[in-house]
Design a protein around this motif. Structure first.
Motif, PDB file in Angstrom:
ATOM      1  N   PRO A 286       0.801  -1.225   0.000  1.00 62.53           N
ATOM      2  CA  PRO A 286       0.000   0.000   0.000  1.00 62.53           C
ATOM      3  C   PRO A 286       0.833   1.274   0.000  1.00 62.53           C
ATOM      4  CG  PRO A 286      -0.193  -1.126   2.121  1.00 62.53           C
ATOM      5  CD  PRO A 286       0.504  -2.059   1.185  1.00 62.53           C
ATOM      6  N   ALA A 287       2.049   1.226   0.594  1.00 65.86           N
ATOM      7  CA  ALA A 287       2.888   2.423   0.579  1.00 65.86           C
ATOM      8  C   ALA A 287       3.195   2.830  -0.851  1.00 65.86           C
ATOM      9  CB  ALA A 287       4.181   2.174   1.338  1.00 65.86           C
ATOM     10  N   VAL A 288       3.402   1.838  -1.706  1.00 71.45           N
ATOM     11  CA  VAL A 288       3.618   2.099  -3.127  1.00 71.45           C
ATOM     12  C   VAL A 288       2.282   2.214  -3.849  1.00 71.45           C
ATOM     13  CG1 VAL A 288       4.612   1.217  -5.272  1.00 71.45           C
ATOM     14  CG2 VAL A 288       5.834   0.906  -3.094  1.00 71.45           C
ATOM     15  N   GLY A 289       1.400   1.240  -3.553  1.00 68.47           N
ATOM     16  CA  GLY A 289       0.165   1.116  -4.326  1.00 68.47           C
ATOM     17  C   GLY A 289      -0.897   2.134  -4.002  1.00 68.47           C
TER      18      GLY A 289
ATOM     19  N   VAL B 271      -3.004  -4.759  -5.146  1.00 71.77           N
ATOM     20  CA  VAL B 271      -2.351  -4.169  -3.980  1.00 71.77           C
ATOM     21  C   VAL B 271      -2.965  -4.725  -2.695  1.00 71.77           C
ATOM     22  CG1 VAL B 271      -1.966  -2.016  -2.718  1.00 71.77           C
ATOM     23  CG2 VAL B 271      -1.693  -2.071  -5.204  1.00 71.77           C
ATOM     24  N   GLU B 272      -4.285  -4.777  -2.643  1.00 69.98           N
ATOM     25  CA  GLU B 272      -4.944  -5.262  -1.442  1.00 69.98           C
ATOM     26  C   GLU B 272      -4.759  -6.769  -1.263  1.00 69.98           C
ATOM     27  OE1 GLU B 272      -8.702  -3.847  -0.371  1.00 69.98           O
ATOM     28  OE2 GLU B 272      -8.316  -1.788  -0.995  1.00 69.98           O
ATOM     29  N   LEU B 273      -4.686  -7.504  -2.360  1.00 66.39           N
ATOM     30  CA  LEU B 273      -4.450  -8.942  -2.272  1.00 66.39           C
ATOM     31  C   LEU B 273      -3.118  -9.225  -1.579  1.00 66.39           C
ATOM     32  CD1 LEU B 273      -5.445 -11.847  -3.511  1.00 66.39           C
ATOM     33  CD2 LEU B 273      -3.519 -11.452  -5.045  1.00 66.39           C
ATOM     34  N   LEU B 274      -2.059  -8.573  -2.019  1.00 64.46           N
ATOM     35  CA  LEU B 274      -0.743  -8.769  -1.400  1.00 64.46           C
ATOM     36  C   LEU B 274      -0.763  -8.319   0.053  1.00 64.46           C
ATOM     37  CD1 LEU B 274       1.604  -7.535  -4.278  1.00 64.46           C
ATOM     38  CD2 LEU B 274       0.886  -9.871  -3.773  1.00 64.46           C
ATOM     39  N   LYS B 275      -1.410  -7.199   0.325  1.00 64.39           N
ATOM     40  CA  LYS B 275      -1.501  -6.683   1.694  1.00 64.39           C
ATOM     41  C   LYS B 275      -2.176  -7.682   2.613  1.00 64.39           C
ATOM     42  CE  LYS B 275      -4.809  -3.778   2.539  1.00 64.39           C
ATOM     43  NZ  LYS B 275      -5.598  -4.536   3.536  1.00 64.39           N
ATOM     44  N   VAL B 276      -3.300  -8.223   2.185  1.00 68.47           N
ATOM     45  CA  VAL B 276      -4.053  -9.167   3.015  1.00 68.47           C
ATOM     46  C   VAL B 276      -3.225 -10.410   3.316  1.00 68.47           C
ATOM     47  CG1 VAL B 276      -6.009 -10.776   2.981  1.00 68.47           C
ATOM     48  CG2 VAL B 276      -6.358  -8.377   2.382  1.00 68.47           C
ATOM     49  N   LYS B 277      -2.595 -10.980   2.306  1.00 66.12           N
ATOM     50  CA  LYS B 277      -1.825 -12.207   2.515  1.00 66.12           C
ATOM     51  C   LYS B 277      -0.647 -11.970   3.465  1.00 66.12           C
ATOM     52  CE  LYS B 277      -3.126 -14.635  -1.724  1.00 66.12           C
ATOM     53  NZ  LYS B 277      -4.009 -15.572  -0.992  1.00 66.12           N
TER      54      LYS B 277
ATOM     55  N   TRP C   1      -5.838 -10.713  -9.313  1.00 71.15           N
ATOM     56  CA  TRP C   1      -7.146 -10.046  -9.269  1.00 71.15           C
ATOM     57  C   TRP C   1      -8.202 -10.926  -8.593  1.00 71.15           C
ATOM     58  CZ3 TRP C   1      -3.488  -8.552 -12.657  1.00 71.15           C
ATOM     59  CH2 TRP C   1      -3.311  -7.170 -12.814  1.00 71.15           C
ATOM     60  N   SER C   2      -7.758 -11.886  -7.784  1.00 72.59           N
ATOM     61  CA  SER C   2      -8.705 -12.646  -6.962  1.00 72.59           C
ATOM     62  C   SER C   2      -9.409 -11.677  -6.021  1.00 72.59           C
ATOM     63  CB  SER C   2      -7.971 -13.718  -6.140  1.00 72.59           C
ATOM     64  OG  SER C   2      -7.322 -14.647  -6.965  1.00 72.59           O
ATOM     65  N   GLY C   3     -10.713 -11.759  -5.956  1.00 74.01           N
ATOM     66  CA  GLY C   3     -11.467 -10.837  -5.114  1.00 74.01           C
ATOM     67  C   GLY C   3     -11.832  -9.539  -5.799  1.00 74.01           C
ATOM     68  N   PHE C   4     -11.656  -9.480  -7.129  1.00 73.07           N
ATOM     69  CA  PHE C   4     -11.969  -8.245  -7.849  1.00 73.07           C
ATOM     70  C   PHE C   4     -13.438  -7.849  -7.682  1.00 73.07           C
ATOM     71  CE2 PHE C   4     -13.434  -6.163 -11.815  1.00 73.07           C
ATOM     72  CZ  PHE C   4     -12.697  -4.992 -11.729  1.00 73.07           C
TER      73      PHE C   4
END
Length: 319
Positions: free
Chosen positions: A74-77, A136-142, A176-179
């Protein structure tokens, strides 16, 4: 909104620039709250006793900096996400203004965008930003769901490793899982930006009274109050989105080399599973941390955004 502003083509880019400042502000102010919210939403029922229990577990078992796990994406995204979100919001407002969705301002009689117009611009902007927000949120969540203290014990050593693993196991589209959940969540920017403008107009009516506030403070307070309306409406879809992105959590992410080993459940199936296990209350998991986070994060972000827009001389959305 002035006619000159709508005619200046360079103005179209200013919302994107201001949005970058907003996105970075969100990370700095609110990521710790977001980590607590994500774990509350995705953990099995009974794992934690509430938000403060999650906070204690994280600090005791993983250290205080663990609250900022997954902060790099998220800092980047989020700078990019808010650049798209608020840049497109700015342009959708201009489009709706030119299409005649206006009303006369009470004191000046000059045309201004209607409250509904602000809401519709927010809805369109939320949908537009979902494309970049989902990976961005997918990577953050994992990354947020990794509770191991030592990096060597974690499934993902960092955001780049997580990115590679998702692509290796699920292919590029796995990012894009969860799009669908992201879109369902972000359409509720309708309520946020409608509310933001509603409160801004309310504060403007205090001019000349003992309760008058300056524009910067009005931006700050309106952003915070508007965020409450967003999260109250968005939290069910946010729950579904985060559980789709976390899948197969709490089971470990597979280490198999072959692609297609993960079949992420659909939006409707995830919703049915939440309801079957937890009833309607399951859709409101994490609302407390979201509301605690909402005011300071969005108040600060919109204060920065609106401040940058004023400094750069961008179009005004109100008279």
């Amino acid at each position: 909104m002035s006619q000159n502003a709508t005619g200046d083509s360079h103005v179209r880019l200013l919302g994107a620039v201001a949005g970058m400042g907003s996105g970075l502000t969100k990370v700095a102010v609110g990521h710790g709250f977001d980590t607590i919210k994500t774990r509350m939403q995705c953990a099995a029922p009974g794992t934690y006793q509430g938000a403060f229990d999650i906070f204690k577990h994280i600090v005791r078992n993983e250290g205080p900096l663990a609250l900022y796990k997954g902060a790099t994406p998220p800092a980047v995204g989020w700078a990019a996400i808010d650049s798209v979100l608020l840049g497109s919001l700015h342009n959708y407002r201009l489009i709706l203004f030119r299409q005649g969705m206006t009303e006369p301002a009470p004191q000046t009689g000059a045309p201004r965008l209607t409250l509904l117009g602000h809401g519709i611009a927010g809805l369109f902007a939320g949908c537009t930003s979902a494309v970049i927000a989902t990976p961005v949120e997918l990577l953050k969540v994992k990354l947020q769901l990794q509770s191991q203290r030592a990096v060597t014990e974690r499934r993902f050593s960092g955001p780049v490793h997580c990115l590679r693993e998702v692509i290796r196991v699920q292919g590029v589209l796995g990012l894009w899982s969860g799009f669908s959940g992201t879109v369902a969540s972000r359409v509720n920017f309708f309520w946020m930006f409608l509310s933001f403008e509603f409160f801004m107009r309310g504060f403007s009516k205090l001019a000349g009274t003992p309760f008058e506030v300056n524009v910067g403070l009005a931006n700050f307070l309106s952003g915070g109050f508007g965020a409450f309306s967003y999260w109250i409406m968005a939290i069910p879809a946010d729950n579904i989105k985060n559980r789709m992105m976390a899948f197969p959590y709490p089971d470990p992410y597979p280490a198999a080399i072959s692609k297609g080993t993960i079949q992420v459940p659909s939006f409707s199936r995830t919703a049915r599973e939440i309801f079957a296990r937890e009833g309607y209350t399951g859709f409101f998991r994490g609302l407390g941390p979201s509301l605690l986070r909402a005011f300071p994060v969005n108040a600060s972000a919109l204060f920065v955004y609106e401040g940058i827009m004023r400094v750069m001389g961008a179009e005004k959305t109100r008279q």
